[in-house]
Write a protein that holds these residues in place. Structure first.
Motif, mmCIF file in Angstrom:
data_model
loop_
_atom_site.group_PDB
_atom_site.id
_atom_site.type_symbol
_atom_site.label_atom_id
_atom_site.label_comp_id
_atom_site.label_asym_id
_atom_site.label_seq_id
_atom_site.Cartn_x
_atom_site.Cartn_y
_atom_site.Cartn_z
ATOM 1 N N PRO A 36 0.829 -1.215 0.000
ATOM 2 C CA PRO A 36 0.000 0.000 0.000
ATOM 3 C C PRO A 36 0.859 1.259 0.000
ATOM 4 O O PRO A 36 1.800 1.383 0.786
ATOM 5 N N ARG A 37 0.524 2.191 -0.894
ATOM 6 C CA ARG A 37 1.326 3.398 -1.063
ATOM 7 C C ARG A 37 1.043 4.403 0.053
ATOM 8 O O ARG A 37 -0.105 4.637 0.412
ATOM 9 N N ARG A 38 2.100 5.009 0.541
ATOM 10 C CA ARG A 38 1.947 6.063 1.545
ATOM 11 C C ARG A 38 1.530 7.370 0.882
ATOM 12 O O ARG A 38 0.740 8.149 1.436
ATOM 13 N N THR A 39 2.093 7.654 -0.272
ATOM 14 C CA THR A 39 1.722 8.830 -1.051
ATOM 15 C C THR A 39 1.770 8.438 -2.527
ATOM 16 O O THR A 39 2.410 7.457 -2.904
ATOM 17 N N ALA A 40 1.084 9.222 -3.368
ATOM 18 C CA ALA A 40 1.093 8.954 -4.804
ATOM 19 C C ALA A 40 0.902 10.266 -5.553
ATOM 20 O O ALA A 40 -0.036 11.020 -5.269
ATOM 21 N N PHE A 41 1.789 10.546 -6.499
ATOM 22 C CA PHE A 41 1.714 11.763 -7.303
ATOM 23 C C PHE A 41 0.977 11.425 -8.597
ATOM 24 O O PHE A 41 1.452 10.635 -9.405
#
Length: 374
Positions: free
Chosen positions: A102-107
């Motif tokens: 699971p991604r902590r942040t995503a641009f």
């Protein structure tokens, strides 16, 4: 994973004893990866993606893996640079990425496709470095657009004004920094000269220890800046055009590189188009002063156009708020609403309702002007 083993893992990450620690591996990633470790998978971080395959750095080095098992129809769920993944153990040909953590942040930005799809540029980013060239006239609206996407991603944005050596007067440089600071409340603004190695120590201190993604238009000096941070000519550099300061795409893929002083850098190709993708909170953060002023408006649904008791318009009249900021805010909010409305039926209905409301206000104003019923 038991509490004792997790505690031991946490203590191991106080230093850089784990081979993947320089790439951002920590006790939390270790804990989330535990179920896949029991299946015999290896942890790794994606350093580059290319046509259904990706390069993954693992404890044993960099390997090539196939992403066929992680290719959903949703373009926001494909494997991207910066992902932490579970890879097949040695022996299989080809080796596959089984999943990503699971991604902590995503641009994310919107694509130019008429299908209104989003495109994920980088994952698990702590800092978004927006590179802006001082060789050309500042485009504050474009900076605000980049910042909206950066805030929405969950990363901390940093604006880096590159090629500061081309601004000989310190007073002029100070004014340029101040202009950008006005357009970027709450965001560090640094002026850097990679040629003279000025300002790099401050930037290294900001991005060291985490993951930073390097963003900006072609010709903004991203590759030169990346080389300066890396301490070597890892990225090719091309000259920009004298006419408009634009450059060709030096970087054609997104690459993840470990910095010698700590931290990780993701370099990206120059972005000609930077479309918003469901970034209402990001826009609100960029224009925090407008949203704060709006709380003082007489009407809670004030559009800040001609309504009586509008605190935002009052701030413009008094000179406290530049009109350019409000124009940019309106533009980004309208664009974001259009993007969301294409996939959100409720939002489409609200926009139609707003159009009808404004139409009724305009009609009533015309009738009042003609002396008719109000």
């Amino acid at each position: 994973m038991s509490s004792s083993s997790l505690s031991a893992s946490s203590s191991a990450f106080c230093g850089v004893s784990h081979p993947l620690a320089p790439y951002g591996w920590d006790a939390q990633w270790e804990s989330e990866f535990a179920p896949y470790a029991e299946q015999g998978c290896l942890p790794g971080r994606v350093v580059r993606v290319d046509r259904g395959q990706c390069d993954v750095v693992t404890a044993d080095g960099v390997l090539r893996a196939d992403t066929a098992f992680v290719t959903p129809h949703d373009p926001l769920r494909v494997v991207c640079t910066g992902d932490w993944v579970a890879v097949d153990p040695e022996g299989g040909t080809p080796r596959y990425v089984r999943t990503y953590l699971p991604r902590r942040t995503a641009f994310v930005r919107s694509t130019s496709s008429k299908r209104s799809e989003g495109q994920i540029l980088a994952a698990n980013v702590d800092h978004a470095i927006v590179a802006v060239s001082l060789a050309v006239e500042l485009d504050l609206a474009r900076i605000e657009r980049f910042l909206a996407l950066a805030w929405e991603s969950g990363a901390q944005p940093v604006v880096v004004l590159t090629k500061a050596d081309l601004v000989p007067e310190p007073v002029t440089l100070a004014y340029l920094v101040q202009d950008v600071e006005t357009a970027a409340p709450g965001v560090p603004v640094l002026s850097v000269s990679a040629e003279r190695r000025e300002g790099l120590d401050v930037l290294n201190a900001v991005v060291g220890g985490g993951t930073a993604v390097l963003l900006g238009q072609s010709g903004a000096g991203k590759s030169t800046l990346a080389n300066a941070l890396l301490g070597e000519d890892a990225m090719d550099v091309q000259a920009t055009r004298d006419v408009d300061g634009k450059g060709r795409h030096t970087t054609t893929t997104r690459n993840l590189l470990a910095l010698p002083g700590g931290g990780v850098l993701i370099d990206t190709p120059g972005l000609r188009g930077v479309g918003l993708w469901d970034a209402s909170s990001g826009v609100g953060q960029v224009f925090a002063e407008i949203e704060e002023l709006a709380e003082g408006c007489r009407f809670h649904d004030c559009a800040h156009e001609s309504e009586p008791g509008c605190a935002v318009l009052a701030a413009i009249d008094s000179g406290a708020l530049p009109e350019r900021r409000l124009d940019s805010y309106r533009k980004l909010m309208r664009e974001n609403q259009r993007i969301v409305a294409k996939t959100d039926a409720r939002m489409r209905a609200e926009i139609r309702k707003e159009w009808k409301r404004r139409g009724a206000i305009g009609k009533a104003a015309m009738e009042a002007k003609r002396g008719g019923p109000r």
